[in-house]
Design a protein around this motif. Structure first.
Motif, PDB file in Angstrom:
ATOM      1  N   SER B  82       0.828  -1.202   0.000  1.00 34.06           N
ATOM      2  CA  SER B  82       0.000   0.000   0.000  1.00 34.06           C
ATOM      3  C   SER B  82       0.865   1.256   0.000  1.00 34.06           C
ATOM      4  O   SER B  82       0.474   2.286  -0.552  1.00 34.06           O
ATOM      5  CB  SER B  82      -0.980  -0.009   1.180  1.00 34.06           C
ATOM      6  OG  SER B  82      -0.316   0.058   2.403  1.00 34.06           O
ATOM      7  N   VAL B  83       2.053   1.178   0.562  1.00 33.93           N
ATOM      8  CA  VAL B  83       2.967   2.317   0.480  1.00 33.93           C
ATOM      9  C   VAL B  83       3.364   2.567  -0.972  1.00 33.93           C
ATOM     10  O   VAL B  83       3.287   3.687  -1.474  1.00 33.93           O
ATOM     11  CB  VAL B  83       4.241   2.080   1.330  1.00 33.93           C
ATOM     12  CG1 VAL B  83       5.339   3.049   0.949  1.00 33.93           C
ATOM     13  CG2 VAL B  83       3.929   2.203   2.812  1.00 33.93           C
ATOM     14  N   VAL B  84       3.753   1.503  -1.631  1.00 37.51           N
ATOM     15  CA  VAL B  84       4.197   1.634  -3.012  1.00 37.51           C
ATOM     16  C   VAL B  84       3.065   2.181  -3.888  1.00 37.51           C
ATOM     17  O   VAL B  84       3.258   3.063  -4.720  1.00 37.51           O
ATOM     18  CB  VAL B  84       4.674   0.276  -3.556  1.00 37.51           C
ATOM     19  CG1 VAL B  84       4.940   0.354  -5.028  1.00 37.51           C
ATOM     20  CG2 VAL B  84       5.926  -0.158  -2.813  1.00 37.51           C
ATOM     21  N   GLU B  85       1.885   1.653  -3.641  1.00 38.65           N
ATOM     22  CA  GLU B  85       0.734   2.069  -4.433  1.00 38.65           C
ATOM     23  C   GLU B  85       0.408   3.534  -4.196  1.00 38.65           C
ATOM     24  O   GLU B  85       0.196   4.303  -5.134  1.00 38.65           O
ATOM     25  CB  GLU B  85      -0.463   1.200  -4.039  1.00 38.65           C
ATOM     26  CG  GLU B  85      -1.614   1.240  -4.997  1.00 38.65           C
ATOM     27  CD  GLU B  85      -2.752   0.363  -4.460  1.00 38.65           C
ATOM     28  OE1 GLU B  85      -3.638   0.022  -5.229  1.00 38.65           O
ATOM     29  OE2 GLU B  85      -2.732   0.034  -3.247  1.00 38.65           O
ATOM     30  N   ALA B  86       0.386   3.928  -2.923  1.00 35.67           N
ATOM     31  CA  ALA B  86       0.068   5.319  -2.586  1.00 35.67           C
ATOM     32  C   ALA B  86       1.115   6.263  -3.162  1.00 35.67           C
ATOM     33  O   ALA B  86       0.787   7.346  -3.664  1.00 35.67           O
ATOM     34  CB  ALA B  86      -0.014   5.479  -1.071  1.00 35.67           C
ATOM     35  N   ALA B  87       2.367   5.865  -3.110  1.00 35.66           N
ATOM     36  CA  ALA B  87       3.434   6.704  -3.645  1.00 35.66           C
ATOM     37  C   ALA B  87       3.295   6.844  -5.160  1.00 35.66           C
ATOM     38  O   ALA B  87       3.438   7.936  -5.712  1.00 35.66           O
ATOM     39  CB  ALA B  87       4.793   6.121  -3.292  1.00 35.66           C
ATOM     40  N   ALA B  88       2.978   5.751  -5.812  1.00 37.57           N
ATOM     41  CA  ALA B  88       2.841   5.774  -7.265  1.00 37.57           C
ATOM     42  C   ALA B  88       1.713   6.713  -7.676  1.00 37.57           C
ATOM     43  O   ALA B  88       1.793   7.379  -8.701  1.00 37.57           O
ATOM     44  CB  ALA B  88       2.582   4.364  -7.796  1.00 37.57           C
ATOM     45  N   ARG B  89       0.687   6.772  -6.861  1.00 38.27           N
ATOM     46  CA  ARG B  89      -0.447   7.638  -7.194  1.00 38.27           C
ATOM     47  C   ARG B  89      -0.047   9.100  -7.259  1.00 38.27           C
ATOM     48  O   ARG B  89      -0.630   9.869  -8.005  1.00 38.27           O
ATOM     49  CB  ARG B  89      -1.563   7.463  -6.156  1.00 38.27           C
ATOM     50  CG  ARG B  89      -2.580   6.411  -6.547  1.00 38.27           C
ATOM     51  CD  ARG B  89      -3.906   6.686  -5.859  1.00 38.27           C
ATOM     52  NE  ARG B  89      -3.778   6.603  -4.404  1.00 38.27           N
ATOM     53  CZ  ARG B  89      -3.917   5.482  -3.706  1.00 38.27           C
ATOM     54  NH1 ARG B  89      -4.205   4.361  -4.329  1.00 38.27           N
ATOM     55  NH2 ARG B  89      -3.783   5.490  -2.397  1.00 38.27           N
TER      56      ARG B  89
END
Lengths: 336, 336
Positions: B82-89
DNA sequence: ATGTTCTGTCGAACCGATTCCGCGAACCGA
DNA sequence: TCGGTTCGCGGAATCGGTTCGACAGAACAT
């Protein structure tokens, strides 16, 4: 806290500080010590961006993982862990890119922004645009898994075809004549996912070679999927006495369904497969399986470093065929 | 393929290209289009290192994970995802640092080499040198979990104490008088691992408050651990009728041991706990549990971005107390 | 016609490292 | 004493962007 500050305090020029640090030119022992003292005192470390700009390399590896929304399997997670670990051992950092689609922003940023010296690509499809894109840019890369045309690229993969074939032969040696393959999910199979395809190929060939009857089933990659799949198997193919599988995540469900149906392993049903060791060991009874090597990530990093060092060398492959560990989930065909 | 090349081909200066791209100054519509055409043709993208050097920020977040050798739990993996996903957003990349010790090379590289704009720290200990180090450097950071002195820092955590207490109250409401806590591994508890400590605190207090007898057991974080732990429980505390646990990885083993001993859930034994949703749903019968929010990583990223934007704002905390989902693993105390 | 404002663009400095070129001093043998 | 070599170091260019100040030319007001 830049190199100029260090130089000033040590009473030397910036270049001397740089040389003292890199050792690319001789610096007298006493100046070196004076510089080192200042560096230790101020806890100086060269700015990574400046160094990357000048040197043309970032000391960073890119790792392209499946999008976060999909839960990564234990196997995939093992790859990530071993890649990170292997990279850390040679003082390289790892930049993560969760990229599913082909024109993913994060993927493009990493690749064309020259944020990394090389890329490791996980979960590639048989036809994968990201591979073509990387070939265009000339950025060194290694894939975990391989495409339909793997000649020009560098990859490391598990030889699912051979491993599943070995499982089939092992089961056939034990007398089993009706064998089922429990494959990965129907979506993955339909999408041309390499491991699923190759498992099927290996299964089909081995079954034909030994003159067995084989059925192959797709199975959602989780415990409920395994349960459902086993129900279906009992229902539609009651004469099956042995299972080969590459779907590790379905194992707990398979086990549950077997227990509920009072099917003893290996007395009534034999199971063999390909799985990360801990899945195999958690199974009751412990699963006869080829343990997927977790060090696959290490190999990928090694290949990538080679490729970065000598980009023009012919690309190397690594097709791993780990031995099948005999545990207790396979036995002779039941006499009825 | 740098900005100068684009400028030359478009017949303008480098600064104009830069302004056309950033929009920080007006550029006439026709020059802008001419520049854009060249950029599209050459597929140009600014060099990340050069930009980072000049701007003083890297558009990268650091994520410090436990060393790869330790198998990450599903919960931890969920955070990473979820960190990676949120950062990518928000168009940020994530740099991984597997760091256990305190003077880890990879950690130091990221922190003092200014490779990242901020850091997210997972799996921190109650006393954690990395936190002190980050405070020294002034690099913005957020921790997942909190230390013994959490005042000055920014963190997000799950309120294990309250959640376990709620489990105890729920079980007490159902009439249970003898309740066991199945905690994380003995090593973690000994090391002062926050969640384990707080679970124990919450358990002890709730048990005392309701006048129950409680036993707490440490349990290795895997299926065999769960089996062993349940054996021990049956052996040494046969009057226990309910279990509270935060050890999701032990659940499959607990289940197996219960089935083997012919202990029906919830008829003979009730279980409640804190676990990632899929562990709870995979349990048979589905586990009454507080589902650990996978979006914790998102929250961490949000907090970190705030902190990067306004480093002097007072640090914010987020103590999550997800509701307990009633499933089918808890019931009234058995009448003997 | 002259001064003022506004537009669009350019040139140059700068970020923080690396590295090439060259210079002065010391040293050596003849 | 002189020419050549070695040693240790400084100066300056460079990597590829961003951004500030300046400036020409057009538009406008006086």
């Amino acid at each position: 806290m830049n190199i100029g500050e260090i130089a000033r305090r040590a009473g030397v020029s910036r270049s001397t500080v740089s040389y003292a640090l890199s050792g690319k030119r001789v610096v007298s022992e006493q100046t070196r010590q004076r510089i080192q003292a200042v560096i230790d005192e101020l806890d100086y470390r060269p700015n990574a961006a400046a160094r990357a700009l000048k040197e043309g390399r970032t000391r960073t590896l890119g790792l392209v993982i499946p999008p976060a929304s999909l839960r990564l399997t234990d196997m995939q997670l093992g790859f990530v862990a071993s890649v990170v670990e292997a990279a850390a051992r040679v003082d390289l950092d790892v930049l993560l890119s969760p990229s599913g689609g082909d024109h993913d922003r994060s993927f493009e940023r990493i690749v064309s922004g020259r944020r990394v010296d090389g890329v490791i690509l996980m979960e590639i499809r048989l036809e994968d645009e990201r591979v073509t894109r990387l070939q265009q840019t000339g950025l060194p890369f290694v894939t975990i898994g391989h495409t339909a045309h793997p000649q020009g690229t560098c990859w490391v993969d598990v030889d699912y075809a051979t491993l599943i074939a070995r499982c089939v032969h092992h089961l056939a040696d034990l007398g089993h004549r009706h064998i089922a393959l429990i494959n990965r999910s129907a979506e993955l199979v339909a999408a041309g996912y390499g491991p699923a395809q190759r498992a099927l190929t290996g299964f089909t060939e081995a079954v034909a070679q030994r003159g067995l009857t084989g059925v192959d089933l797709c199975c959602a990659d989780d415990a409920p999927g395994g349960e459902a799949c086993l129900e279906q198997l009992r229902d539609q193919h009651p004469d099956v006495t042995a299972i080969a599988t590459i779907n590790e995540a379905a194992l707990p469900g398979i086990q549950r369904a077997l227990e509920r149906a009072n099917i003893a392993v290996p007395r009534d049903m034999s199971i063999a497969g390909v799985a990360a060791r801990h899945w195999a060991e958690d199974f009751r009874p412990p699963l006869t399986a080829a343990d997927v090597p977790t060090e696959m990530g290490n190999h990928a990093v090694d290949l990538l470093l080679e490729r970065i060092a000598t980009p023009d060398a012919p690309p190397r492959h690594l097709l791993l065929t780990p031995p099948i560990s005999l545990r207790s989930s396979t036995g002779p065909v039941p006499t009825r």
